[in-house]
Design a protein around this motif. Structure first.
Motif, mmCIF file in Angstrom:
data_model
loop_
_atom_site.group_PDB
_atom_site.id
_atom_site.type_symbol
_atom_site.label_atom_id
_atom_site.label_comp_id
_atom_site.label_asym_id
_atom_site.label_seq_id
_atom_site.Cartn_x
_atom_site.Cartn_y
_atom_site.Cartn_z
ATOM 1 N N UNK A 196 0.849 -1.185 0.000
ATOM 2 C CA UNK A 196 0.000 0.000 0.000
ATOM 3 C C UNK A 196 0.884 1.235 0.000
ATOM 4 N N UNK A 197 0.496 2.249 -0.726
ATOM 5 C CA UNK A 197 1.341 3.435 -0.878
ATOM 6 C C UNK A 197 1.633 4.139 0.443
ATOM 7 N N UNK A 198 0.757 3.959 1.437
ATOM 8 C CA UNK A 198 0.946 4.605 2.732
ATOM 9 C C UNK A 198 1.554 3.680 3.787
ATOM 10 N N UNK A 199 1.743 2.414 3.439
ATOM 11 C CA UNK A 199 2.313 1.474 4.402
ATOM 12 C C UNK A 199 1.300 0.829 5.324
ATOM 13 N N UNK A 200 0.012 0.918 4.986
ATOM 14 C CA UNK A 200 -1.001 0.270 5.825
ATOM 15 C C UNK A 200 -0.954 -1.249 5.698
ATOM 16 N N UNK A 201 -0.468 -1.734 4.571
ATOM 17 C CA UNK A 201 -0.245 -3.172 4.391
ATOM 18 C C UNK A 201 0.902 -3.368 3.406
ATOM 19 N N UNK A 202 1.655 -4.424 3.577
ATOM 20 C CA UNK A 202 2.697 -4.800 2.635
ATOM 21 C C UNK A 202 2.997 -6.281 2.804
ATOM 22 N N UNK A 203 3.134 -6.960 1.681
ATOM 23 C CA UNK A 203 3.324 -8.404 1.727
ATOM 24 C C UNK A 203 4.659 -8.781 2.354
ATOM 25 N N UNK A 204 4.631 -9.858 3.126
ATOM 26 C CA UNK A 204 5.854 -10.421 3.699
ATOM 27 C C UNK A 204 6.360 -11.591 2.872
ATOM 28 N N UNK A 205 5.424 -12.332 2.265
ATOM 29 C CA UNK A 205 5.792 -13.521 1.491
ATOM 30 C C UNK A 205 4.704 -13.811 0.483
ATOM 31 N N UNK A 206 5.039 -14.616 -0.504
ATOM 32 C CA UNK A 206 4.083 -14.937 -1.554
ATOM 33 C C UNK A 206 3.789 -16.425 -1.605
ATOM 34 N N UNK A 207 2.692 -16.730 -2.278
ATOM 35 C CA UNK A 207 2.337 -18.105 -2.596
ATOM 36 C C UNK A 207 1.920 -18.147 -4.050
ATOM 37 N N UNK A 208 2.192 -19.254 -4.716
ATOM 38 C CA UNK A 208 1.837 -19.435 -6.123
ATOM 39 C C UNK A 208 1.052 -20.729 -6.266
ATOM 40 N N UNK A 209 -0.060 -20.670 -6.969
ATOM 41 C CA UNK A 209 -0.874 -21.868 -7.157
ATOM 42 C C UNK A 209 -0.085 -22.908 -7.953
ATOM 43 N N UNK A 210 -0.040 -24.131 -7.407
ATOM 44 C CA UNK A 210 0.779 -25.212 -7.945
ATOM 45 C C UNK A 210 0.036 -26.533 -7.881
ATOM 46 N N UNK A 211 0.614 -27.537 -8.518
ATOM 47 C CA UNK A 211 0.075 -28.898 -8.464
ATOM 48 C C UNK A 211 0.909 -29.726 -7.491
ATOM 49 N N UNK A 212 0.233 -30.437 -6.606
ATOM 50 C CA UNK A 212 0.880 -31.401 -5.724
ATOM 51 C C UNK A 212 0.416 -32.784 -6.162
ATOM 52 N N UNK A 213 1.329 -33.573 -6.710
ATOM 53 C CA UNK A 213 0.977 -34.863 -7.301
ATOM 54 C C UNK A 213 1.529 -36.010 -6.462
ATOM 55 N N UNK A 214 0.659 -36.961 -6.140
ATOM 56 C CA UNK A 214 1.077 -38.207 -5.508
ATOM 57 C C UNK A 214 1.450 -39.168 -6.628
ATOM 58 N N UNK A 215 2.737 -39.377 -6.826
ATOM 59 C CA UNK A 215 3.204 -40.191 -7.948
ATOM 60 C C UNK A 215 2.834 -41.663 -7.798
ATOM 61 N N UNK A 216 2.384 -42.032 -6.603
ATOM 62 C CA UNK A 216 1.886 -43.387 -6.417
ATOM 63 C C UNK A 216 0.506 -43.586 -7.021
ATOM 64 N N UNK A 217 -0.194 -42.479 -7.276
ATOM 65 C CA UNK A 217 -1.542 -42.530 -7.847
ATOM 66 C C UNK A 217 -1.610 -42.066 -9.297
ATOM 67 N N UNK A 218 -0.533 -41.456 -9.789
ATOM 68 C CA UNK A 218 -0.532 -40.874 -11.127
ATOM 69 C C UNK A 218 0.722 -41.338 -11.871
#
Length: 360
Positions: A136-158
């Protein structure tokens, strides 16, 4: 895992849009926008404690940061775990009698907290290192870390772990996405699918169409992608934040699970600290944000699989916990938070009518 079951609509349901913020100027705080970092530190040490909400030891390795702050400054810590919506509701309902100092909320809730007059701005000395989209331009909020949508695959099933939304759509296995009507992570999964298929924050339809096809094929799983279900082998592919996928992978069996960012598009979001305007220990809250954005604080978050918002050099053993930078070539940050706020409110009903209605 508090952020897994957070919906913007949850905050709306609390009725906080009916009136303006009930809290006025904090009366008990020895805090000033003109204080230097040295003065903030001195005042924080005198306050001697910091009370957080939604920042538990087990999420993103917050425990490492709280231990460091206590060791370095003598400031003790307590936390009450809750969702992003509940955090804002607590700030709002307590008003001038605030009991919490700082919280960690999804990016959509930062601007909302500011608009309701709940936040105390503080930019930290690392302000210039934070991308414009993540603060935020005034510093009311600012990200500390990010997350990215990903695939989690169980290779025993796929047989072959999907690397793209196209490959995921061509599979024969079940896909777990979570509850889009309530879960922040699941809603961003729909947005990520939309981005990969020509949509964006204003146009979620490609994401809905994508999961409609998955559902019509009988491939949408209702099994929650939690640690227990993954360990039991009840999930083939889950669509999750990268930090959740990596954490689950390493807790169960690194060789059994694969985490991948879809190569044809994904979405990057994140979590922001918000400081309570009526914090009982405002300087300790400011100092906590300062430390969280420091090299040490960012490394602590990376130890918990969260991707630091600042470009810090990670120790080799910590860097190995995360995916390489090259994995994120097709991932883009949320470009229009205002549009996404509106879409995320509408998404639960759209998901019910356009996706779940086609379940076999």
């Amino acid at each position: 895992m508090k952020k897994m079951a957070v919906g913007f609509v949850s905050f709306v349901s609390l009725g906080l849009f009916v009136t303006g913020c009930a809290s006025g100027k904090a009366e008990k705080s020895d805090v000033s926008v003109d204080d230097s970092l040295e003065m903030i530190t001195e005042k924080a040490k005198k306050e001697g404690e910091v009370a957080s909400i939604g920042m538990p030891d087990t999420w993103a390795n917050w425990v490492g940061t709280w231990k460091d702050i206590e060791a370095k400054y003598g400031i003790t810590h307590s936390d009450t775990d809750m969702s992003s919506a509940e955090e804002l509701a607590k700030f709002y309902s307590e008003g001038k009698k605030g009991t919490a100092d700082i919280g960690d909320v999804g990016i959509s809730f930062g601007p909302l907290a500011k608009s309701k007059g709940l936040t105390l701005p503080y930019k930290t000395s690392y302000w210039a290192d934070i991308p414009d989209w993540a603060k935020d331009k005034d510093g009311d909020w600012l990200l500390s870390y990010t997350g990215t949508i990903s695939f989690l695959t169980d290779k025993g099933n796929v047989d072959k772990a999907p690397k793209s939304w196209k490959e995921l759509a061509e599979g024969k296995y079940k896909v777990s996405i979570g509850d889009v009507t309530t879960a922040n992570q699941a809603q961003f999964a729909v947005l990520a699918a939309a981005v990969a298929n020509g949509g964006d924050e204003k146009n979620i339809q490609p994401g809905l169409d994508y999961f409609k096809r998955i559902t019509e094929a009988g491939r949408l799983s209702t099994v929650d992608a939690n640690l227990a279900n993954l360990e039991k082998g009840e999930i083939a592919v889950a669509v999750v934040w990268d930090f959740n996928g990596l954490n689950h992978r390493d807790q169960i069996d690194k060789s059994r699970f694969e985490v991948s960012v879809p190569t044809d598009g994904s979405i990057i979001s994140g979590y922001t600290t918000i400081i309570n305007k009526n914090a009982p220990h405002p300087n300790a809250a400011k100092l906590a944000r300062e430390y969280i954005l420091s090299d040490e604080g960012q490394i602590n978050l990376a130890k918990g699989y969260a991707r630091p918002i600042r470009n810090v050099k990670l120790p080799e053993d910590v860097a190995k916990r995360l995916l390489p930078d090259s994995a994120y070539k097709s991932a883009v940050p949320v470009k229009d938070n205002t549009a996404w706020d509106k879409t995320s409110v509408e998404l639960p009903e759209l998901w019910q009518s356009e996706v779940l209605a086609h379940a076999k």
